[in-house]
Write a protein that holds these residues in place. Sequence first.
Motif, PDB file in Angstrom:
ATOM      1  N   UNK A  37       0.817  -1.224   0.000  1.00 30.46           N
ATOM      2  CA  UNK A  37       0.000   0.000   0.000  1.00 30.46           C
ATOM      3  C   UNK A  37       0.858   1.284   0.000  1.00 30.46           C
ATOM      4  N   UNK A  38       0.354   2.282  -0.728  1.00 32.16           N
ATOM      5  CA  UNK A  38       1.125   3.514  -0.928  1.00 32.16           C
ATOM      6  C   UNK A  38       1.563   4.181   0.377  1.00 32.16           C
ATOM      7  N   UNK A  39       0.669   4.229   1.380  1.00 31.60           N
ATOM      8  CA  UNK A  39       1.047   4.993   2.576  1.00 31.60           C
ATOM      9  C   UNK A  39       2.292   4.392   3.240  1.00 31.60           C
ATOM     10  N   UNK A  40       2.429   3.071   3.158  1.00 30.95           N
ATOM     11  CA  UNK A  40       3.600   2.416   3.764  1.00 30.95           C
ATOM     12  C   UNK A  40       4.846   2.716   2.919  1.00 30.95           C
ATOM     13  N   UNK A  41       4.703   2.532   1.600  1.00 29.81           N
ATOM     14  CA  UNK A  41       5.852   2.694   0.695  1.00 29.81           C
ATOM     15  C   UNK A  41       6.357   4.138   0.699  1.00 29.81           C
ATOM     16  N   UNK A  42       5.422   5.078   0.622  1.00 26.77           N
ATOM     17  CA  UNK A  42       5.803   6.492   0.528  1.00 26.77           C
ATOM     18  C   UNK A  42       6.494   6.952   1.817  1.00 26.77           C
ATOM     19  N   UNK A  43       5.965   6.497   2.949  1.00 24.88           N
ATOM     20  CA  UNK A  43       6.572   6.877   4.236  1.00 24.88           C
ATOM     21  C   UNK A  43       8.016   6.374   4.308  1.00 24.88           C
ATOM     22  N   UNK A  44       8.210   5.120   3.905  1.00 22.82           N
ATOM     23  CA  UNK A  44       9.561   4.537   3.968  1.00 22.82           C
ATOM     24  C   UNK A  44      10.511   5.285   3.033  1.00 22.82           C
ATOM     25  N   UNK A  45      10.036   5.563   1.820  1.00 22.29           N
ATOM     26  CA  UNK A  45      10.872   6.239   0.812  1.00 22.29           C
ATOM     27  C   UNK A  45      11.237   7.650   1.265  1.00 22.29           C
ATOM     28  N   UNK A  46      10.259   8.389   1.781  1.00 21.64           N
ATOM     29  CA  UNK A  46      10.525   9.758   2.226  1.00 21.64           C
ATOM     30  C   UNK A  46      11.572   9.766   3.336  1.00 21.64           C
ATOM     31  N   UNK A  47      11.412   8.828   4.277  1.00 18.96           N
ATOM     32  CA  UNK A  47      12.352   8.767   5.404  1.00 18.96           C
ATOM     33  C   UNK A  47      13.768   8.483   4.887  1.00 18.96           C
ATOM     34  N   UNK A  48      13.865   7.563   3.948  1.00 15.60           N
ATOM     35  CA  UNK A  48      15.187   7.189   3.409  1.00 15.60           C
ATOM     36  C   UNK A  48      15.826   8.391   2.711  1.00 15.60           C
TER      37      UNK A  48
END
Length: 192
Positions: free
Chosen positions: A61-72
């Motif tokens: 799901x996008x909310x999980x992927x986007x959060x991880x990517x932004x943090x990285x």
Amino acid sequence: MFNLILFGPPGSGKGTQAEKITKKYNLHHISTGDLFRFELKNESELGKAVKRYMDKGELVPDHITIKMLNKKIQSFKDPEGFLLDGFPRNEAQAESLDKLFQSLGTKVDLLLALDVDEEEIVSRILNRAKTSGRADDMDEDIIRSRYQIYKEFTQNVFGYYKKQNKAKTVNGIGEIDVVFNRLCCTIDEHKS
Ligand code: ADP
């Protein structure tokens, strides 16, 4: 900063080419698939949350992927640029990436799409399955379904950046170094 999206269906050689490109152009390689696999291996909370999607070859799901990517991305101090591999995989992710880069005073410069047909993809991934240990590589139905997800959702990302005049296609069939040269030529053309 120079930010590149390496794009193309699963098994099109993004990981292999990403390693070579990041070395040559001094970019940080960010692969959302690798980040998720790291979490799976460590059996973290995030790993547990994404396992069922990954094993079936479905999008997390996008909310999980986007959060991880932004943090990285935000974890780097003064980066020269990023090579994104496996992200964005749909238009919502592309929009969120544009917003993130905007907030950092940068942008996507170029999207390079590796063009490889479905039968070549299936044969490459089945071959990779012998050593990758990836559940999503073992089963031909799952491979074909990942390819369908690419066609249905991910390919729109090409159109999204094409409209901004930033998307180019590169022939992904051939020896690793031949494909690498094609990619470098396109990057150098864009930079000059
Ligand atoms: P491949 O390109 O060979 O399919 P990846 O390593 O890029 O492999 O991704 C493996 C899996 O990780 C995907 O099938 C999906 O479950 C998850 N994943 C990776 N990137 C994303 C993303 N941007 N959005 C949603 N899920 C993702």
